[in-house]
Write a protein that holds these residues in place. Structure first.
Motif, PDB file in Angstrom:
ATOM      1  N   VAL A 138       5.079  11.106 -34.188  1.00  0.00           N
ATOM      2  CA  VAL A 138       3.690  10.483 -33.187  1.00  0.00           C
ATOM      3  C   VAL A 138       3.825  10.926 -31.680  1.00  0.00           C
ATOM      4  O   VAL A 138       4.643   9.694 -31.054  1.00  0.00           O
ATOM      5  CB  VAL A 138       2.847   9.565 -33.835  1.00  0.00           C
ATOM      6  CG1 VAL A 138       1.422   9.747 -33.307  1.00  0.00           C
ATOM      7  CG2 VAL A 138       2.912   9.733 -35.231  1.00  0.00           C
ATOM      8  N   ILE A 139       3.331  11.920 -30.769  1.00  0.00           N
ATOM      9  CA  ILE A 139       3.805  12.729 -29.603  1.00  0.00           C
ATOM     10  C   ILE A 139       2.351  11.262 -28.935  1.00  0.00           C
ATOM     11  O   ILE A 139       1.172  11.348 -29.788  1.00  0.00           O
ATOM     12  CB  ILE A 139       2.888  13.571 -29.423  1.00  0.00           C
ATOM     13  CG1 ILE A 139       4.409  14.295 -29.668  1.00  0.00           C
ATOM     14  CG2 ILE A 139       2.702  13.754 -27.785  1.00  0.00           C
ATOM     15  CD1 ILE A 139       3.998  15.864 -29.624  1.00  0.00           C
ATOM     16  N   GLN A 140       3.052   9.866 -28.081  1.00  0.00           N
ATOM     17  CA  GLN A 140       1.523   9.208 -27.772  1.00  0.00           C
ATOM     18  C   GLN A 140       1.338   9.549 -26.065  1.00  0.00           C
ATOM     19  O   GLN A 140       2.802   9.865 -25.607  1.00  0.00           O
ATOM     20  CB  GLN A 140       2.261   7.690 -27.824  1.00  0.00           C
ATOM     21  CG  GLN A 140       1.794   7.558 -29.298  1.00  0.00           C
ATOM     22  CD  GLN A 140       2.043   5.581 -29.182  1.00  0.00           C
ATOM     23  OE1 GLN A 140       2.565   5.386 -28.617  1.00  0.00           O
ATOM     24  NE2 GLN A 140       2.158   5.232 -30.654  1.00  0.00           N
ATOM     25  N   GLY A 141       0.379  10.066 -25.284  1.00  0.00           N
ATOM     26  CA  GLY A 141       0.650   9.855 -24.028  1.00  0.00           C
ATOM     27  C   GLY A 141       0.950   9.094 -22.747  1.00  0.00           C
ATOM     28  O   GLY A 141       0.383   7.619 -23.225  1.00  0.00           O
ATOM     29  N   GLN A 142       1.783   9.320 -22.323  1.00  0.00           N
ATOM     30  CA  GLN A 142       1.861   7.989 -21.496  1.00  0.00           C
ATOM     31  C   GLN A 142       2.317   8.423 -19.525  1.00  0.00           C
ATOM     32  O   GLN A 142       2.850   9.356 -19.763  1.00  0.00           O
ATOM     33  CB  GLN A 142       3.306   7.168 -21.354  1.00  0.00           C
ATOM     34  CG  GLN A 142       4.255   6.366 -21.113  1.00  0.00           C
ATOM     35  CD  GLN A 142       4.718   4.768 -21.563  1.00  0.00           C
ATOM     36  OE1 GLN A 142       5.192   4.911 -22.525  1.00  0.00           O
ATOM     37  NE2 GLN A 142       6.354   4.706 -20.292  1.00  0.00           N
ATOM     38  N   MET A 143       2.307   8.144 -18.340  1.00  0.00           N
ATOM     39  CA  MET A 143       2.461   9.012 -17.492  1.00  0.00           C
ATOM     40  C   MET A 143       3.468   8.215 -16.994  1.00  0.00           C
ATOM     41  O   MET A 143       3.603   6.816 -17.034  1.00  0.00           O
ATOM     42  CB  MET A 143       1.297   7.994 -16.798  1.00  0.00           C
ATOM     43  CG  MET A 143       0.959   9.200 -15.482  1.00  0.00           C
ATOM     44  SD  MET A 143      -0.502   8.996 -14.303  1.00  0.00           S
ATOM     45  CE  MET A 143      -1.261   9.466 -15.079  1.00  0.00           C
ATOM     46  N   CYS A 144       4.676   9.068 -16.492  1.00  0.00           N
ATOM     47  CA  CYS A 144       5.721   9.075 -16.040  1.00  0.00           C
ATOM     48  C   CYS A 144       5.471   8.433 -14.298  1.00  0.00           C
ATOM     49  O   CYS A 144       4.245   7.864 -14.120  1.00  0.00           O
ATOM     50  CB  CYS A 144       6.490   9.587 -15.808  1.00  0.00           C
ATOM     51  SG  CYS A 144       6.191  11.458 -14.443  1.00  0.00           S
ATOM     52  N   ASP A 145       6.785   7.657 -14.414  1.00  0.00           N
ATOM     53  CA  ASP A 145       6.345   7.236 -12.818  1.00  0.00           C
ATOM     54  C   ASP A 145       6.071   7.230 -11.476  1.00  0.00           C
ATOM     55  O   ASP A 145       5.113   7.617 -10.925  1.00  0.00           O
ATOM     56  CB  ASP A 145       7.618   5.792 -12.560  1.00  0.00           C
ATOM     57  CG  ASP A 145       7.835   4.731 -13.793  1.00  0.00           C
ATOM     58  OD1 ASP A 145       6.588   4.696 -14.538  1.00  0.00           O
ATOM     59  OD2 ASP A 145       9.470   4.685 -13.552  1.00  0.00           O
ATOM     60  N   ASP A 146       6.961   9.183 -12.136  1.00  0.00           N
ATOM     61  CA  ASP A 146       6.240  10.233 -10.376  1.00  0.00           C
ATOM     62  C   ASP A 146       5.155  10.339 -10.248  1.00  0.00           C
ATOM     63  O   ASP A 146       4.595  10.492  -9.787  1.00  0.00           O
ATOM     64  CB  ASP A 146       7.076  11.384 -11.210  1.00  0.00           C
ATOM     65  CG  ASP A 146       9.427  11.098 -11.158  1.00  0.00           C
ATOM     66  OD1 ASP A 146       9.295  10.042 -10.129  1.00  0.00           O
ATOM     67  OD2 ASP A 146       9.670  11.146 -10.963  1.00  0.00           O
ATOM     68  N   CYS A 147       4.667  10.728 -12.068  1.00  0.00           N
ATOM     69  CA  CYS A 147       3.162  11.086 -12.092  1.00  0.00           C
ATOM     70  C   CYS A 147       2.105   9.475 -11.589  1.00  0.00           C
ATOM     71  O   CYS A 147       0.656  10.670 -10.845  1.00  0.00           O
ATOM     72  CB  CYS A 147       3.410  11.516 -13.050  1.00  0.00           C
ATOM     73  SG  CYS A 147       3.121  13.428 -13.659  1.00  0.00           S
ATOM     74  N   HIS A 148       2.213   8.698 -11.598  1.00  0.00           N
ATOM     75  CA  HIS A 148       1.482   7.825 -12.107  1.00  0.00           C
ATOM     76  C   HIS A 148       1.662   7.120 -10.298  1.00  0.00           C
ATOM     77  O   HIS A 148       0.698   7.049  -9.230  1.00  0.00           O
ATOM     78  CB  HIS A 148       2.358   6.127 -12.467  1.00  0.00           C
ATOM     79  CG  HIS A 148       1.922   5.186 -12.096  1.00  0.00           C
ATOM     80  ND1 HIS A 148       0.826   5.185 -12.458  1.00  0.00           N
ATOM     81  CD2 HIS A 148       1.324   3.976 -10.939  1.00  0.00           C
ATOM     82  CE1 HIS A 148      -0.180   3.623 -12.527  1.00  0.00           C
ATOM     83  NE2 HIS A 148       0.274   2.900 -11.924  1.00  0.00           N
ATOM     84  N   ARG A 149       2.640   7.285  -8.995  1.00  0.00           N
ATOM     85  CA  ARG A 149       3.001   7.680  -7.945  1.00  0.00           C
ATOM     86  C   ARG A 149       1.799   9.082  -7.326  1.00  0.00           C
ATOM     87  O   ARG A 149       1.157   8.420  -6.702  1.00  0.00           O
ATOM     88  CB  ARG A 149       4.416   7.828  -7.002  1.00  0.00           C
ATOM     89  CG  ARG A 149       4.527   6.552  -7.519  1.00  0.00           C
ATOM     90  CD  ARG A 149       6.593   6.322  -6.932  1.00  0.00           C
ATOM     91  NE  ARG A 149       7.185   5.176  -6.922  1.00  0.00           N
ATOM     92  CZ  ARG A 149       7.981   4.881  -7.806  1.00  0.00           C
ATOM     93  NH1 ARG A 149       8.142   6.887  -8.663  1.00  0.00           N
ATOM     94  NH2 ARG A 149       8.655   4.371  -8.028  1.00  0.00           N
TER      95      ARG A 149
END
Length: 527
Positions: A138-149
């Motif tokens: 099941v693919i769950q969305g999670q923002m990576c650290d680079d995109c979060h910055r």
């Protein structure tokens, strides 16, 4: 009654069968003494292997989370995605043997990835049982650290500010091609082009330091580093800094006329003080138009004995060659340096194209004797009718200052553009405050690549298939061109991680994945 006697082979075969201890049907003897159906209902070798697993996916950069903290780019139904899914199951598959694995088709937007897995395990006194089951990811969305910055407006940790205080951007155009060739722009979060330079933003200090080291080995420059404190944790005694690297490139470009200090000219082999910059690579290549002496000035030497450009490209004037005479067997004084073998020394009489109605002509020596003929057009700088304010030029003997310094032969630009069947790639960067003359400066750089073979050795030149060169007898002016052998094919790959997907894993590949395959074992991975 007569009874038919069974054949001998049937009696022998019946003696080799045994009854299943559960359902009683005849079966070939096996260590478990059970049929396959009863064995599967009794023993589940897939016990402990999860049938539904979460897979974290960043919507911004379209990467998957590879625990513990790395993010990888994977195409749907690719080998990379298959290896990532098997890594999620590897911890629960230590007691079974992986035989085969492959994807089952699912709707691309369903946020589901189904994996068909075949495993084997030894059960009940050595009996080997094989089982096929489906694992749903099941693919769950999670923002990576680079995109979060990036979303938090605090996306960069280090910035490299490259500056050059010149009116022409030839050095930046050359530097851009070197960065593209060595792929150093891939780690940059953002590239912003501003007045007199470019800024490179990075998420880590190591990537910024790598760019600084590359620039110091590529162009003559000097650097300065500064840090700004962002936050401080008093409990763990950790500091968060933003680093700034300032890179200043020497303010000299190709085809600039410079005046050296007497001390520097003497150290370079007693060459003349007025020189022409042939090219700028990791050093400044100078040539004396009066003697053909050449010298290289590195960044350290320049900053100890700085000199400036005497003329900008706007101040160059067009001359026509009235007469030329090749100088042969010139003798140099004691302590002279190396002479250029690619140029020819000549005495030339020239006249400005704007003064054709007058009889005013100028006499000078030039290093372009191998290119110039009577009637050719050439660009140069008129010292006789200009006011130049330079510290070293003002102290020179007026008799040693030439009337005209010729820079390069002039060709019809519109015809050269029509014949040009090649192109260069550019970095994706933000532009602001761009001058309208940048297009003219870029065309100057393309012409320099055509005229200088040594300069384009470090540049990737691609064939422009969409452009058909115009050929005619009247267009041939002897202008230098780039041969087809020096061009590369421009490849447009839709997906560098496997395109539309790779084939499913075979039994041999699955055996490697269950053992010591680089895709499953991070310690063996080449990536």
């Amino acid at each position: 009654m007569e009874y038919m006697q069974a054949p001998a082979t049937s009696r022998i075969f019946s003696l080799l069968l045994s009854l299943c201890c559960t359902c009683g049907i005849p079966i070939p003897p096996n260590p478990a003494n059970m049929c396959v159906s009863c064995l599967r209902t009794t023993v589940d070798i897939s016990e402990g292997i999860p049938k539904q697993v979460n897979l974290h996916f960043c919507k911004q950069c379209e990467r998957y989370l590879q625990p513990p903290a790395s993010w990888v780019q994977c195409a749907l139904e690719s080998r990379e995605l298959l290896a990532l899914c098997l890594k999620k199951l590897k911890g629960n598959m230590t007691k079974v043997r992986l035989i085969d694995a492959g994807f089952l088709w699912t709707e691309p937007h369903s946020k589901r990835i189904k994996l068909k897995v075949t495993i084997q395990k030894e059960v009940m006194n050595g009996a080997i049982l094989q089982q096929v089951f489906v694992v749903e990811f099941v693919i769950q969305g999670q923002m990576c650290d680079d995109c979060h910055r990036v979303e938090a407006k605090d996306f960069w940790n280090s910035v490299v500010q490259v500056r050059q205080k010149t009116s022409h951007k030839k050095t930046f155009y050359y530097l851009e091609q070197l960065i593209l060739k060595h792929k150093l722009h891939q780690n940059a979060l953002n590239i912003k082009e501003i007045h007199e330079g470019i800024d490179f933003y990075y998420a880590t200090k190591q990537h910024a330091q790598k760019m600084v080291d590359f620039l110091q080995c590529t162009v003559p420059c000097r650097s300065k580093t500064s840090q700004r404190l962002i936050s401080h944790d008093i409990h763990s005694n950790t500091f968060n800094y933003k680093s700034t690297y300032s890179i200043e490139i020497v303010p000299v470009c190709k085809d600039n006329v410079v005046c050296l200090s007497p001390r520097l000219a003497q150290s370079l082999g007693n060459m003349g003080q007025v020189c022409v910059c042939a090219r700028v690579t990791s050093t400044i290549h100078l040539i004396d138009p009066n003697t053909l002496q050449i010298a290289e000035v590195d960044g350290g030497t320049y900053w100890r004995n700085p000199f400036n450009s005497l003329v900008s490209p706007r101040q160059l004037e067009e001359f026509i060659v009235m007469d030329t005479d090749i100088i042969r067997n010139q003798k140099l004084g004691a302590g002279a340096g190396i002479r250029s073998n690619k140029h020819t020394l000549a005495e030339v009489w020239v006249q400005k194209t704007s003064e054709m109605d007058t009889a005013q002509q100028y006499h000078c020596r030039t290093h372009l004797g191998h290119l110039l003929n009577i009637g050719d057009l050439v660009q140069g700088f008129d010292f006789a009718n200009s006011n130049v304010n330079d510290e070293f030029l003002n102290k020179m003997n007026p008799s040693h200052i030439p009337d005209v310094v010729l820079i390069k032969k002039s060709y019809n630009r519109s015809k050269r553009v029509k014949r040009r069947n090649w192109k260069l790639k550019e970095m994706d960067k933000d532009r602001e405050g761009m001058a309208p003359e940048d297009e003219r400066q870029y065309q100057d750089f393309l012409e320099d690549l055509e005229e200088d073979e040594a300069l384009r050795k470090n540049v990737n030149i691609f064939r422009d298939a969409s452009k058909i060169p115009v050929e005619s007898d009247t267009d041939d002016e002897g202008a230098p061109r780039i041969s087809l052998m020096e061009m590369l094919e421009d490849l447009s790959l839709t997906d560098a991680t496997g395109g539309e997907g790779a084939d499913m894993v075979t039994s041999e590949d699955a055996e490697l994945l269950s053992g010591s395959c680089p895709l499953c074992d991070p310690s063996l991975s080449p990536y």
